[in-house]
Write an enzyme that holds these catalytic residues in place. Structure first.
Site, PDB file in Angstrom:
ATOM      1  CE1 TYR A 162      -0.384  12.900  -7.969  1.00  0.00           C
ATOM      2  CE2 TYR A 162       1.487  11.514  -7.394  1.00  0.00           C
ATOM      3  CZ  TYR A 162       0.201  11.967  -7.134  1.00  0.00           C
ATOM      4  OH  TYR A 162      -0.483  11.498  -6.041  1.00  0.00           O
ATOM      5  CB  ILE A 195      -4.128   4.658  -1.127  1.00  0.00           C
ATOM      6  CG1 ILE A 195      -2.878   5.132  -0.356  1.00  0.00           C
ATOM      7  CG2 ILE A 195      -5.316   4.445  -0.179  1.00  0.00           C
ATOM      8  CD1 ILE A 195      -2.324   4.154   0.655  1.00  0.00           C
ATOM      9  CB  THR A 197      -8.588   6.119  -3.851  1.00  0.00           C
ATOM     10  OG1 THR A 197      -7.637   6.557  -4.842  1.00  0.00           O
ATOM     11  CG2 THR A 197      -7.922   6.067  -2.481  1.00  0.00           C
TER      12      THR A 197
END
Ligand code: NDP
Length: 255
Positions: A162, A195, A197
């Site tokens: 990532y 964040i 989500t």
């Protein structure tokens, strides 16, 4: 009242969820026509319904950003619907847990997990830009924002693929900014911190206290707070901003 993006046509990938959905809505609120792309057309259609509910215009497109034929068709459908492409938010991405077991150091990573993360997060952004830029050149300008991450700025243990993919997004963004400045195409990256989500739901449940301990603002960001930055970067108000990696992280990377 005029919007920041009045008269512009915009395309959002990963527009069916989280940061992509919030940005598609913010684009519409600022007056843009919005093409909402995602893997699932039904999920993208749900974002379109939300845009319609606030009086905006949008279309839903099914596209897997790892497939070049899908990406080419996605751009073509946007042009059929709107006749132009002014703003592109290349945002579709996956987290490590969506590509294989979590908690792995670099030598433990399966090549297939590495490849899956790179395919969506980095190759997907490359393919999108490859098919968006020629249209923006024909129009004599445009604005692209690619979703990187704080993981594009610093290393994170157990997240090698990532982190590599997001550092790659920033590098690709800077190179493209240099290549296309003469064509009046601005290319920037946005670097969200943690964040709230669907991507982070499980991680926050498992180790939210540890994560929030590293965020000076002591909270998760909201997708709408990323959308604000993306709208501005996409707008003519940011006319001298290109090649930047714009951080929206509650102070995480300032430490
Ligand atoms: P979400 O999981 O909420 O949304 C991502 C969307 O991208 C989903 O709708 C997903 O579809 C879609 N998607 C996944 N793979 C593909 C693909 N191959 N082609 C097209 N669409 C695809 O995540 P976020 O909104 O949190 O993340 C958006 C971006 O922000 C990502 O690039 C992520 O890496 C980045 N980011 C997020 C952070 C966070 O804390 N949330 C922090 C920093 C960066 P489906 O549901 O079908 O998989």
């Amino acid at each position: 009242m005029t919007g920041l993006l009045d008269g512009k046509a915009a395309l959002v990938t990963g527009g069916a969820s989280g940061i992509g959905r919030a940005t598609a809505l913010a684009y519409a609120r600022e007056g843009a026509l919005v093409a909402v792309a995602d893997r699932s057309e039904a999920a993208a259609q749900a974002t379109v319904a939300m845009i319609n509910a606030i009086g905006g215009q949008a279309i839903a497109i099914a596209a897997d950003v790892t497939r070049e034929d899908d990406v080419a068709a996605m751009v073509a459908r946007t042009l059929i619907a709107f006749g132009r492409l002014d703003c592109a938010f290349n945002n579709a991405g996956i987290a490590p847990f969506q590509a294989g077991p979590t908690g792995q150091r670099t030598h433990e990573l399966a090549e297939s997990s590495w490849a899956a993360v790179l395919a969506v997060n980095l190759t997907g952004v490359f393919l999108c830009m490859k098919h968006q830029i020629p249209q923006m050149q024909r129009q004599n300008g445009g604005a692209i924002v690619n979703t990187a991450s704080i993981a594009g700025l610093v290393g994170l243990p157990m997240s090698g693929a990532y982190v590599a993919s997001k550092h790659g997004v920033i590098g690709l963004t800077k190179s493209a900014a240099l290549e296309y400045a003469q064509d009046r195409i601005r290319v920037n990256a946005v670097c969200p911190g943690y964040i709230q989500t669907p991507m982070t739901t499980e991680t926050v449940q498992r180790r939210g206290d540890e994560l929030l301990g590293k965020v000076p603002a002591h909270r998760l960001g909201q997708p709408e707070e990323i959308a604000e930055a993306v709208v501005w970067l996409s707008s003519d108000r940011a006319s001298f901003v290109t090649g930047s990696a714009y951080t929206v992280d509650g102070g995480y990377s300032a430490a």
